[in-house]
Design a protein around this motif. Sequence first.
Motif, PDB file in Angstrom:
ATOM      1  N   GLU A 227       0.824  -1.205   0.000  1.00 47.32           N
ATOM      2  CA  GLU A 227       0.000   0.000   0.000  1.00 47.32           C
ATOM      3  C   GLU A 227       0.856   1.251   0.000  1.00 47.32           C
ATOM      4  N   GLY A 228       2.005   1.181   0.683  1.00 44.77           N
ATOM      5  CA  GLY A 228       2.884   2.342   0.748  1.00 44.77           C
ATOM      6  C   GLY A 228       3.763   2.481  -0.477  1.00 44.77           C
ATOM      7  N   LYS A 229       3.553   1.629  -1.483  1.00 36.40           N
ATOM      8  CA  LYS A 229       4.286   1.678  -2.738  1.00 36.40           C
ATOM      9  C   LYS A 229       5.800   1.542  -2.548  1.00 36.40           C
ATOM     10  N   LYS A 230       6.198   0.696  -1.614  1.00 36.49           N
ATOM     11  CA  LYS A 230       7.611   0.412  -1.432  1.00 36.49           C
ATOM     12  C   LYS A 230       7.976  -0.900  -2.103  1.00 36.49           C
ATOM     13  N   ILE A 231       7.025  -1.806  -2.159  1.00 34.07           N
ATOM     14  CA  ILE A 231       7.254  -3.069  -2.865  1.00 34.07           C
ATOM     15  C   ILE A 231       6.036  -3.347  -3.729  1.00 34.07           C
ATOM     16  N   ARG A 232       6.206  -4.235  -4.708  1.00 34.21           N
ATOM     17  CA  ARG A 232       5.040  -4.614  -5.526  1.00 34.21           C
ATOM     18  C   ARG A 232       5.052  -6.121  -5.734  1.00 34.21           C
ATOM     19  N   LEU A 233       3.887  -6.647  -6.132  1.00 38.59           N
ATOM     20  CA  LEU A 233       3.761  -8.087  -6.299  1.00 38.59           C
ATOM     21  C   LEU A 233       3.872  -8.467  -7.764  1.00 38.59           C
ATOM     22  N   LEU A 234       4.549  -9.588  -8.045  1.00 39.98           N
ATOM     23  CA  LEU A 234       4.609 -10.106  -9.409  1.00 39.98           C
ATOM     24  C   LEU A 234       3.441 -11.031  -9.691  1.00 39.98           C
ATOM     25  N   ALA A 235       3.060 -11.804  -8.658  1.00 37.56           N
ATOM     26  CA  ALA A 235       1.949 -12.727  -8.839  1.00 37.56           C
ATOM     27  C   ALA A 235       1.424 -13.151  -7.482  1.00 37.56           C
TER      28      ALA A 235
END
Lengths: 337, 168, 504
Positions: A227-235
């Motif tokens: 939510e804090g846009k520090k990490i993102r998900l690939l799947a």
Amino acid sequence: MRKVCKKKGIQLVSLASMFLVFGFTILIVVSALAASGADYPAKPVLFYCLSTPGSGFDTTTRAIVNALTKEKLVKVPMPIENASNATQALALSVTRYKGDPYMVSVQSISGMMRYATGATPYTHKDFTPLAGLVSTYYGVAVRMDSPYKTIGDLVKDLKEKPEKTPICGGGSDDRPFYGAMFMKAGLDITKVVYVAYSGGAETSMAIMEGSSKAAINSVDEQMPLIEGKKIRLLAVSSAKRYTNPILKDVPTLKESGIDLEWANMRYAFAGPEYPDYAKKYWLDIFAKMVKTPTWKQTLTRYNWDDSFQVEGLNDVLDKKQAVVTEVITKLGMAKKQ
Amino acid sequence: MKNIFNFNRLVAVLTIPIATFLIVLAYRAPRPNVPQIVGPHVWPISILGLMIICAIFLFLQTIRKKEGPSPCAAAPVSDTEPDVDLKWYRKPEMTAVLTIAGLLVYAFLLGTFGFLICTILLVVYQTRVIQKGHWARNIITAVIFSLAVYFGMTKLLMVNLPPGLLGW
Amino acid sequence: MDSHIWSNLFMGFGIAFTLQNLWWLFVGVFLGTVVGVLPGLGSLSTMAILMPMTFGMDPISAVIMLTGIHYGSSYGGSTTSILVNIPGEGSSMMTCMDGYPMAKQGRAKAALATSAIGSFFAGTVSALLLMFLAIPISSLGMKFGPPEYFAVMLLALTMVGSLSTEAPLKGIFMVLLGLLLAVIGTEKQTGQIRFTFGVDDLMDGVNFIVVAIGMFGVTVVMDESERIWRFGFKPPRDQIKGAGLWITWSELKQSFMPYVRGTFLGFATGVLPGLGGMTATLLAYGVEKQVSKHPETFGKGAIEGVASVEASNNAANGANLVPLMTLGIPGNASTALLLGAFIMYGLKPGPLLMETNPEFFWAVVASLYIGNVMLLILNLPLVNLFAKLLDVPEALLNGLVLALCVLGVYTRESSMVELYLMILFGVFGYFAQRYKYPVAPLLLGLVLGDMLEQALLRSMSVSNGDPTIFFTRPISLVIMIAAGISLAYSFMKFYRRRPEENVG
């Protein structure tokens, strides 16, 4: 031996004041924990949590107790006891709580892992599974500026230069999943460098800091930083995409070309030879609980999936145990015969 | 100081074979075939190796000084105390032995008799180890203390303690 | 930005100052500090036990009360360490080092008072730092990977020199023994089970509290019994010169700089998730001893030792809230529990907290200030009360302390094996004491051992087995150099002071 110093006055004063403090404590606690009797649960029901406070089991246990308290479904107090030594606690829940109607606990894939690696001789067959409650799914996370756009990119690197692509996960409980996933993706899983941490916060830190290239962990545990846009998900490992607006663009593993669905179901269980009246009571309570607004709100807040299930629960557990054992054997971690 | 000298050597002599045994044990334990660059045996073996080196130094060193007071000594044991003429059961060390004996019996009986009874007995017993008499004072304190702890823990904080015979 | 902070803080105080929230805050800090006094019930267990009370409460009240329990329990945690040498959790072990000797000299009140005041000082300063620095330093943790953690723990380990100045070789031996004990259990990278010899209870390792209560609490009972048998009872307390005195002005002045240093070190350590209160207190104690003009009094009742340790412990507790609030990353099990509770009450700890729930953040910050004042007012009178406990006749006190030891171990995990382990380590501690092997280094090794090994293995995994990783990363390099200096310094100090007596 010889003589004692006698200072009765001071002793009495100190004793009296200690009791004053003690009495005040009683007053406060009693004011907060109002209890009343009912038919079956005639005394407090212990929620025996097979893990440390703050862990996934613990959060689930506390969420259940919170919902039951808030919706006033159970009238007796429900103390929570944490056992940090999960293996020993699992054994205790089978031996000490045999036939005890006043103990309920939560279990998931962690127990299956322990059985597969030979840490414990007990499986779900040795106790009484009550009902499936929530499911969590895995998410493969990378940091925001990572070059990997899809899980395919990650798999490609893992195939070509596994030693340069360390991935991390939240402890040994996550091994069956990453093993199963990469086996399906056609990798030699014994080549993958896996760094074990404990919990989603630590793995998120490890990828943000850059020492690990990707993190495999529960989606719910990674949510704060997604939510804090520090990490993102690939799947994600769920069958369908999440409906949550932040996660709705993340493809499932199937969509990314890896034919795997994986849910970690947390289910309630009780000791072996659990009395029927108690089992009936709790199935009824859980069925009511999952319909309450508090429980629905809890699921949204934690990003858990409702997986209330009573019928066929044993089959689900049997199948999962088989998968876990297979992967663990492949990894060379299985119990030595 | 002869006493201390012997003890250090005893520690060293015991450490070396035990550490060697544990090294073998750690090395031979089955290891998962996951790619672990530093395996789970490396750390314990290094520690054990260092312990052996340390033990060798402990063995070789000679005592050339009077020991300073230990940093954590609550009550330094005086080696000059003339208690050699006491019978064995009158020696001060017996109080320590009795303490441990009491604890062992306590642990042994805890499951059967329960926290309340055992703790009352433990407090009274431990007091008796070093002081005769004062039974009324000791028993009353022990009972009040144990009751307060037991009910405070089990009824207010909901922490389980073995109920034992009384079944509360 | 600044005026922004003040208006926000004002809003926070507005929320915290309602009658309802003040009441629950008071209940939280009160119960935290009272339950935290019980041995074996550290911040984590206290919170875990009391948390169900907040179920069904208004979310802000619940969060305020839970954080109140969190820092309230660390006020209470030092009490049994000082009075009867039973540490309630890892971070209060270092309080035993000087707190208990102070109590034996009849200065229990001064020790308890300096601990309460130090906790207040550190608690308030860390609330200030949280308010101004939370956002800027939240990214600091992002620079810390496995090699940096390894380096910090190595630095903490070099402080062992300050724990065994008389007999360095014995100190090293004990620290190695502690590291070896830490190996027992399940190795986390591969899941290999090591040295449990088939005992289920050891699968999760040897617990620190069990060993600490055995080696401190049980050993003290044995020692005291023996001493009384030998030398008879102590004269009544009021006949000891200067006993029963409240903390004096000069003691308070002596404590002030340790408070400042302890707070700084504690906060810096606590901001980094996963380092634990033990590392903070150890660094604070080691630094304090090295800057002290009379290091030889440390371990024998130096008030600076108690002051800096308590300050660092509380500052670390406050600093733990920084990664929790700003990143949603819990630094230890207590804050993990808080995180779970926060989410349950509808908060979103993490980078978005300030945007989505500013009122929560500022209400908690405001409650930190109010709660610390409450704790100070609450704890100073308790000092008198607790110190009076020592007026219980010595023989009886011994019996009660033993019962407290048992209670502390048993309530933790209801494990009989741990009870026997406690007895075993009691015997072990007795012999260590008698033959002047320092026990603190062993406990230190036990606490740091697992973290140290895990950090090492992780570093090796990510660097593909290249040990230069510790020296090629700037932060790691700096800390490694610091560790080297610290080690060299303690050796130098030792050899210089006793050129010919350097054997132990």
